[in-house]
Design an enzyme around this catalytic site. Structure first.
Site, PDB file in Angstrom:
ATOM      1  N   GLU A  65       2.668   0.716   0.885  1.00 40.94           N
ATOM      2  CA  GLU A  65       2.096  -0.306   0.023  1.00 40.94           C
ATOM      3  C   GLU A  65       0.984  -0.987   0.795  1.00 40.94           C
ATOM      4  OE1 GLU A  65       5.587  -0.676   0.531  1.00 40.94           O
ATOM      5  OE2 GLU A  65       6.203   0.296  -1.319  1.00 40.94           O
ATOM      6  N   TYR A  75      -6.527   4.870   4.467  1.00 40.14           N
ATOM      7  CA  TYR A  75      -5.434   5.685   3.915  1.00 40.14           C
ATOM      8  C   TYR A  75      -5.971   6.828   3.057  1.00 40.14           C
ATOM      9  CZ  TYR A  75      -2.624   1.668   5.376  1.00 40.14           C
ATOM     10  OH  TYR A  75      -2.044   0.663   6.090  1.00 40.14           O
TER      11      TYR A  75
END
Length: 163
Positions: free
Chosen positions: A122, A134
């Site tokens: 998250e 990411y």
């Protein structure tokens, strides 16, 4: 991805490291809220069965090293189950210098070793730098958690499939 300093060393996190991590945690995650000393110790108590925590160090002198980043993975060790990145952090003065890549590479290797089929995480929806990092690693946005973070900020759930 940035190239890591050649003298970066990754090692397992120890309880004695927590005191050095807390100021970094408070600085980077203020308002989210940051993890407490007790939370770190609780996570470390679950190593190595379902948790794996590491620190990245750089030499400050020939005999001393300084922690410049840390990361943690929850991986139950059941083949085909997902692993979860619990935290990944790099001190502000060492960001964009490859330390995050050293940590992420280690987390991915560990998830592979534990036979995870994917890695989840998250991230705050307003953390563009982390989202870009990411994404470079092949994580894809799969869901939004409304108001997940402090101040009512949304969280993005991201996943990377592992071969």
């Amino acid at each position: 991805m940035a190239r890591a300093p050649q003298d970066a060393v990754v090692r397992p996190m120890r309880s004695v490291d927590v005191e050095a991590l807390l100021p970094v945690e408070r600085l980077l995650f203020a308002g989210d809220p940051p993890w407490t000393e007790a939370q770190f110790h609780d996570e470390l108590a679950r190593m190595p069965e379902t948790r794996w925590y590491i620190v990245a160090e750089l030499a400050t002198t020939q005999t001393e090293r300084r922690i410049v980043g840390y990361a943690g993975l929850r991986a139950p060790g059941i083949p085909g189950e997902p692993a979860d990145i619990q935290t990944i952090a790099v001190t502000p003065e060492h960001q964009r210098r490859g330390i995050g890549s050293v940590l992420m590479d280690a987390l991915i290797r560990e998830a592979h070793a534990r036979q995870a089929d994917s890695i989840m995480l998250e991230v705050r929806s307003d953390n563009d730098a982390a989202i870009a990092f990411y994404t470079e690693y092949g994580f894809e946005r799969i869901a939004v958690r409304r108001g997940y973070y402090g101040g009512g900020r949304d969280g993005l759930v991201m996943r990377k499939s592992l071969p």
